[in-house]
Design a protein around this motif. Structure first.
Motif: not given
Length: 641
Positions: A317-323, A343-346, A251-256, A277-278
Motif C-alpha cells: 500500500r506504499i504508493p509509487r510516489e510520495v510528494l 519491494g519496488a522503487q518509490v 491527475l493522470s490515471e496512472e498516478t499512484q 490512486r488511479e
C-alpha cells in the motif's frame, strides 16, 4: 525535576559517529529518542545553553535523569533504529503521528462463493479486490449505498447470510432491492459473480461500458413505453455519476501518490495527506501534533514518513510516489528505506510545477485550516486540564505534578464474579492501552476492602518486580506496570482508601499518595483522616476525578458482565452428556451467551470445532429441557389463578 548538568556526559565519552540516543526519566522510562550524524555535537546542544532551548525540549531535559546512545554504521541504520525505538517505547516527548485505526478500504471478496462488498482494514487477503484507501470510512459506506442500487451485490455478514439461508427469507436489503438475495436463490452463483465483477469494473475507474449499457436499456424501455423501467435506469445512471463526482480525476490515471503538507507554528503542527490512486483522490487524513524541538519542516517530514509508512502492515500500500513540501537532508536514505519496504522503487520528491504542485497547494490549505480549527477547539481544553491538575495538586498538597493518575474500582454481584479495573490518565487524558482488568478470587473476594487491598498489592508488586528486572537487565522497563503513578485514586470512602494505603505501606511505598472519591456526596477521603477534603462543586479538579471514577466503574462493570455471561453460558452446559471442558469452552467461545446459544440451530452448533450432529442434538435437548423446567412454575401459577 532534575538538573541536566547532573547527568551530562563528559565530552570525551560521546563518540563523533552517527547513532541514536535516548533520554530516560528516573524510572528508566524512555521519554525521547533521536538520531544524529555526529552524536557528540548533537548531545552537546542539549546541555550548553539550556535556557535557550525550545519550551518542550527544556521540559524534556529537566524530566530526564540520564541519556544513553548507540553507535550505528550508517544513516540508514540510524533511521531504522530510531523508528524501532520510537515504536517500541512510544516516548512522550517525541512527535507522534498516530491514531487508533488503519486505513479503510472498500473490498469485494471475490474469493468467496457469493462475493461480498464490505469495508476492510489491515492486511490484504488473497482473492479480495481492494479500492481506496478512503477516509473517513463514512465515504466508503456512502459509495457502497449508492452503488448497491445499481449493482445489488451481497453486503451482509456470514452469520446474516446463513440465517437467511436457513429461514428461506432474505434480509431487509433483499426486500428493498439493494441485494440480489443469493441467500434464497433469487440469483444464481454465476450471475451474482458477474454482478460483482461489474461492481469492481466501475469502482476500478472504468464506468463507461456499464453506463453505456444502462443508457441503452433506458432508451429501449422508452421505445417500448416501459416508462417505469426507463426511470429506474435513469436513476441508476445518476447514481454512478454521483459516485464519480466524489472521486474526480485530478491527475493522470496512472498516478499512484500520497501528497503530504504541513502547517505549523512554534508549538504545534498540522499534517494533511491526500491519497491519490488511479489519478483520483481516494482519501484524506490528518494529524495535529506537538513540536518537541525547534524542528525544521524537513525534519518533521522525515519523522512523518518513518512513522506513517513504518506502521503500514501491508507494504504494497506504499504508493509509487510520495510528494512532500520539503525534502529531508537524508532523503536518499529515506527513499531507499521506502523502496525496501515496498519491494519496488518509490520516488520521494517536492513537486515544482503543474497539477501536482497545484494539488500540493490544496493540501497545504487543508493543513492550515486544520491547525486553525484545532487551536480554536483545543485551547480551552488544554487550559482546563492544566487547571484541574494544578487544583488537585494544591488540594492534596502533593509534592510533584500529577502527571499520571491511576484509578481502581471493584465490581461484583452479591460477592460473585468479583473483578477490579484500573484506568490511567496521563497529562489529563486517558491512556487506554494501560487500562487493566483483575479477577479477584479466594479470601480477597469476601468484601470490597479485601478486594481493594488485593488489587493494589498485585498492581504495585508487579511495579516493584519490573523495576528490579529493569535494574538487573540495565534496560528501561517496557511494561506499563513498571512505572508508578503520581496519584492513586480508589472508588469508595475511608474503608477502601485505608485498604489501599495498607497495601502500599506493606510494599514499602509510603510516599505514594492515595485518595478515595465517595459517590454519595462526592467527598475526597485521605487515609486515616476523620474528615474528608471537600472540593468546590464547580471545580475542574472535581470534574476530572468524577470522570476518572466513572471511567473506572464503566471498565469494571463491562468486564464483570462479560465474566458473568460466560459463567452462565458454561454452567448451562455442565450436565450435557459427553461434553467435556474443552468442547464446552469451544461452544461458549463461539456463541458468547446463553440467549444466543438457545437461538442456534443444529447446523450452527455443528460449525463449532469438535461438535458433531449427535453432540449438537444433545446440547439442544438439554437446553430445551432446562427452559421447560424454568417455565413450569410460572405456568402452574397462571393455571391456578
Amino acid at each position: 525535576m532534575s538538573d541536566p548538568q547532573s547527568y551530562r556526559p563528559r565530552p570525551g565519552e560521546v563518540p563523533t559517529d552517527p547513532g541514536v540516543y535516548r533520554f530516560q526519566d528516573q524510572h528508566g522510562r524512555v521519554i525521547y529518542v533521536g538520531k544524529a550524524k555526529n552524536l557528540r555535537s548533537r548531545l552537546n546542544s542539549y546541555f550548553t545553553s539550556v535556557t535557550t532551548l525550545h519550551p518542550k525540549t527544556y521540559a524534556m531535559v529537566h524530566a530526564a535523569y540520564q541519556v544513553q546512545w548507540t553507535v550505528v554504521g550508517s544513516e540508514l541504520e540510524a533511521i531504522q533504529l530510531e523508528y524501532t525505538w520510537i515504536k517500541q517505547h512510544t516516548p512522550r516527548f517525541n512527535i507522534m503521528y498516530r491514531d487508533d485505526k488503519s486505513y479503510p478500504y472498500l473490498a469485494v471478496t471475490m474469493n468467496e462463493k457469493f462475493p461480498r462488498v464490505q469495508v476492510m482494514r489491515g492486511d490484504k487477503k488473497r482473492g479480495v479486490r481492494y479500492f481506496g484507501p478512503f477516509h473517513p470510512a463514512k465515504a466508503i459506506r456512502e459509495t457502497v449505498d449508492t452503488m448497491l442500487r445499481v449493482f445489488p451485490v451481497r453486503s451482509c455478514s456470514a452469520g446474516v447470510f446463513r440465517r437467511a439461508e436457513a429461514s428461506g427469507r432474505p434480509c431487509l436489503l433483499g426486500y428493498i432491492g439493494k441485494c440480489s438475495a443469493p441467500c434464497v436463490g433469487e440469483i444464481s452463483e454465476e450471475d451474482h459473480r458477474k454482478l460483482a465483477e461489474k461492481f469492481c469494473e466501475v469502482m476500478g475507474g472504468r464506468p463507461g461500458p456499464q453506463m453505456q449499457r444502462i443508457e441503452t436499456q433506458m432508451k429501449d424501455a422508452v421505445a417500448d413505453l416501459r416508462f417505469e423501467d426507463a426511470a429506474r435506469h435513469r436513476d441508476d445512471l445518476e447514481a454512478i455519476r454521483r459516485v464519480f463526482e466524489r472521486n474526480t480525476v485530478v491527475l493522470s490515471e496512472e498516478t499512484q501518490a500520497d501528497i503530504f503538507a504541513l502547517a505549523e507554528d512554534e508549538l504545534e503542527a498540522a499534517v494533511q495527506v491526500f491519497h491519490v490512486r488511479e489519478g483520483r483522490i481516494r482519501g484524506q487524513r490528518g494529524w495535529v501534533v506537538e513540536k518537541v524541538e525547534n524542528t525544521s519542516t524537513a525534519g518533521m517530514v522525515e519523522q512523518l514518513l518513518m512513522q506513517v509508512y513504518g506502521s503500514i502492515p501491508d507494504t504494497e500500500r506504499i504508493p509509487r510516489e510520495v510528494l512532500v513540501p520539503a525534502l529531508p537532508g537524508n532523503h536518499a536514505e529515506i527513499e531507499r528505506w521506502l523502496s525496501e519496504r515496498r519491494g519496488a522503487q518509490v520516488s520521494l520528491r517536492v513537486p515544482q510545477r503543474g497539477d501536482k504542485k497545484a494539488l500540493l497547494g490544496t493540501v497545504e490549505t487543508n493543513a492550515e485550516q486544520s491547525l486553525a480549527l484545532h487551536k480554536a477547539r483545543r485551547t480551552s481544553d488544554i487550559t482546563t486540564r492544566s487547571e484541574a491538575l494544578r487544583e488537585l495538586q494544591e488540594a492534596l498538597d502533593a509534592p510533584e505534578p500529577l502527571m499520571r493518575i491511576e484509578c481502581f474500582d471493584i465490581s461484583h454481584t452479591g460477592g460473585t464474579n468479583v473483578v477490579a479495573s484500573m484506568v490511567v490518565i496521563e497529562d489529563g487524558l486517558p491512556k487506554k492501552k494501560d487500562y487493566r482488568h483483575f479477577s479477584i478470587r479466594g479470601a480477597a473476594a469476601r468484601d470490597d476492602t479485601a478486594a481493594m487491598y488485593d488489587v493494589v498489592s498485585r498492581r504495585f508488586t508487579r511495579y516493584l518486580k519490573g523495576k528490579e528486572e529493569a535494574k538487573e537487565a540495565a534496560e528501561p522497563a517496557e511494561e506499563s506496570f513498571a512505572y508508578p503513578p503520581s496519584l492513586v485514586v480508589v472508588d469508595g470512602g475511608q474503608p477502601q482508601v485505608n485498604a489501599a494505603r495498607e497495601a502500599l505501606d506493606a510494599l514499602g511505598l509510603e510516599a505514594l499518595p492515595v485518595v478515595g472519591l465517595a459517590k454519595r456526596l462526592e467527598e475526597l477521603w485521605l487515609p486515616y483522616e476523620d474528615f474528608p477534603v471537600i472540593l468546590p462543586r464547580a471545580s475542574e479538579s472535581l470534574y476530572m476525578l468524577q470522570r476518572i471514577r466513572d471511567e473506572a466503574h464503566r471498565f469494571a462493570i463491562t468486564y464483570h458482565r462479560s465474566k458473568r455471561s460466560k459463567q452462565m453460558t458454561a454452567s448451562a452446559l455442565d450436565d450435557v452428556p459427553g461434553l467435556g471442558p474443552s468442547r464446552r469452552a469451544a461452544v461458549v467461545g463461539h456463541f458468547g451467551s446463553v440467549a444466543k446459544l438457545r437461538e442456534a440451530s443444529l447446523e450452527q452448533l455443528c460449525e463449532v470445532p469438535g461438535i458433531g450432529k449427535d453432540t449438537a442434538q444433545r446440547i439442544l435437548d438439554h437446553l430445551r429441557a432446562g427452559q421447560e423446567a424454568a417455565n413450569a412454575p410460572a405456568q402452574q401459577l397462571s393455571t391456578e389463578d
